[in-house]
Design a protein around this motif. Structure first.
Motif, PDB file in Angstrom:
ATOM      1  N   ALA A  52       0.831  -1.211   0.000  1.00  0.00           N
ATOM      2  CA  ALA A  52       0.000   0.000   0.000  1.00  0.00           C
ATOM      3  C   ALA A  52       0.864   1.259   0.000  1.00  0.00           C
ATOM      4  O   ALA A  52       0.516   2.256  -0.637  1.00  0.00           O
ATOM      5  N   GLY A  53       1.990   1.217   0.697  1.00  0.00           N
ATOM      6  CA  GLY A  53       2.906   2.351   0.703  1.00  0.00           C
ATOM      7  C   GLY A  53       3.516   2.585  -0.667  1.00  0.00           C
ATOM      8  O   GLY A  53       3.653   3.729  -1.123  1.00  0.00           O
ATOM      9  N   THR A  54       3.860   1.502  -1.337  1.00  0.00           N
ATOM     10  CA  THR A  54       4.417   1.607  -2.690  1.00  0.00           C
ATOM     11  C   THR A  54       3.392   2.207  -3.641  1.00  0.00           C
ATOM     12  O   THR A  54       3.719   3.088  -4.446  1.00  0.00           O
ATOM     13  N   VAL A  55       2.140   1.761  -3.530  1.00  0.00           N
ATOM     14  CA  VAL A  55       1.070   2.299  -4.370  1.00  0.00           C
ATOM     15  C   VAL A  55       0.840   3.780  -4.069  1.00  0.00           C
ATOM     16  O   VAL A  55       0.677   4.586  -4.985  1.00  0.00           O
ATOM     17  N   ALA A  56       0.859   4.139  -2.793  1.00  0.00           N
ATOM     18  CA  ALA A  56       0.641   5.541  -2.414  1.00  0.00           C
ATOM     19  C   ALA A  56       1.715   6.444  -3.015  1.00  0.00           C
ATOM     20  O   ALA A  56       1.407   7.539  -3.501  1.00  0.00           O
ATOM     21  N   LEU A  57       2.973   5.984  -2.998  1.00  0.00           N
ATOM     22  CA  LEU A  57       4.046   6.784  -3.609  1.00  0.00           C
ATOM     23  C   LEU A  57       3.866   6.873  -5.117  1.00  0.00           C
ATOM     24  O   LEU A  57       4.054   7.947  -5.702  1.00  0.00           O
ATOM     25  N   ALA A  58       3.509   5.774  -5.749  1.00  0.00           N
ATOM     26  CA  ALA A  58       3.300   5.784  -7.202  1.00  0.00           C
ATOM     27  C   ALA A  58       2.159   6.720  -7.575  1.00  0.00           C
ATOM     28  O   ALA A  58       2.266   7.489  -8.537  1.00  0.00           O
ATOM     29  N   ASP A  59       1.070   6.673  -6.804  1.00  0.00           N
ATOM     30  CA  ASP A  59      -0.058   7.577  -7.054  1.00  0.00           C
ATOM     31  C   ASP A  59       0.368   9.033  -6.901  1.00  0.00           C
ATOM     32  O   ASP A  59      -0.009   9.899  -7.693  1.00  0.00           O
ATOM     33  N   ARG A  60       1.157   9.301  -5.877  1.00  0.00           N
ATOM     34  CA  ARG A  60       1.638  10.657  -5.612  1.00  0.00           C
ATOM     35  C   ARG A  60       2.502  11.134  -6.770  1.00  0.00           C
ATOM     36  O   ARG A  60       2.390  12.270  -7.225  1.00  0.00           O
ATOM     37  N   ASP A  61       3.354  10.245  -7.273  1.00  0.00           N
ATOM     38  CA  ASP A  61       4.229  10.595  -8.406  1.00  0.00           C
ATOM     39  C   ASP A  61       3.430  10.876  -9.671  1.00  0.00           C
ATOM     40  O   ASP A  61       3.859  11.646 -10.513  1.00  0.00           O
ATOM     41  N   ARG A  62       2.260  10.238  -9.787  1.00  0.00           N
ATOM     42  CA  ARG A  62       1.399  10.476 -10.940  1.00  0.00           C
ATOM     43  C   ARG A  62       0.483  11.672 -10.731  1.00  0.00           C
ATOM     44  O   ARG A  62      -0.355  11.972 -11.563  1.00  0.00           O
ATOM     45  N   GLY A  63       0.598  12.340  -9.587  1.00  0.00           N
ATOM     46  CA  GLY A  63      -0.195  13.532  -9.327  1.00  0.00           C
ATOM     47  C   GLY A  63      -1.506  13.278  -8.631  1.00  0.00           C
ATOM     48  O   GLY A  63      -2.347  14.160  -8.554  1.00  0.00           O
ATOM     49  N   HIS A  64      -1.687  12.080  -8.087  1.00  0.00           N
ATOM     50  CA  HIS A  64      -2.904  11.759  -7.336  1.00  0.00           C
ATOM     51  C   HIS A  64      -2.587  11.814  -5.856  1.00  0.00           C
ATOM     52  O   HIS A  64      -2.321  10.803  -5.244  1.00  0.00           O
ATOM     53  N   SER A  65      -2.611  12.986  -5.269  1.00  0.00           N
ATOM     54  CA  SER A  65      -2.189  13.155  -3.884  1.00  0.00           C
ATOM     55  C   SER A  65      -3.333  13.105  -2.885  1.00  0.00           C
ATOM     56  O   SER A  65      -3.225  13.595  -1.780  1.00  0.00           O
ATOM     57  N   ASP A  66      -4.458  12.498  -3.249  1.00  0.00           N
ATOM     58  CA  ASP A  66      -5.594  12.424  -2.329  1.00  0.00           C
ATOM     59  C   ASP A  66      -5.124  11.789  -1.073  1.00  0.00           C
ATOM     60  O   ASP A  66      -5.305  10.903  -0.515  1.00  0.00           O
TER      61      ASP A  66
END
Length: 66
Positions: A52-66
């Protein structure tokens, strides 16, 4: 999900650690907060990033900072 700047640094360090890079120390309070969020866990080798942490970082890198 909103992380504090220090929690984000800790999460990025855990990702780098998982990749085999040398990292600075991880702030225990930040690591515990990440654990409460399901983004990290503690095992025999110390703090580690979760899937889940890896996914959260990937989402953040793609601009999804929810």
């Amino acid at each position: 999900m909103t992380l504090s700047p220090s929690q984000l640094v800790a999460l990025k360090n855990l990702a780098r650690k998982k990749a085999g890079d040398a990292v600075d120390w991880i702030n225990i309070a930040d690591a515990r907060a990440l654990t409460d969020l399901g983004l990290a866990e503690r095992n025999g080798g110390g703090w580690v990033i979760t899937a889940a942490g890896t996914v959260a970082l990937a989402d953040r890198d793609r601009g999804h900072s929810d």
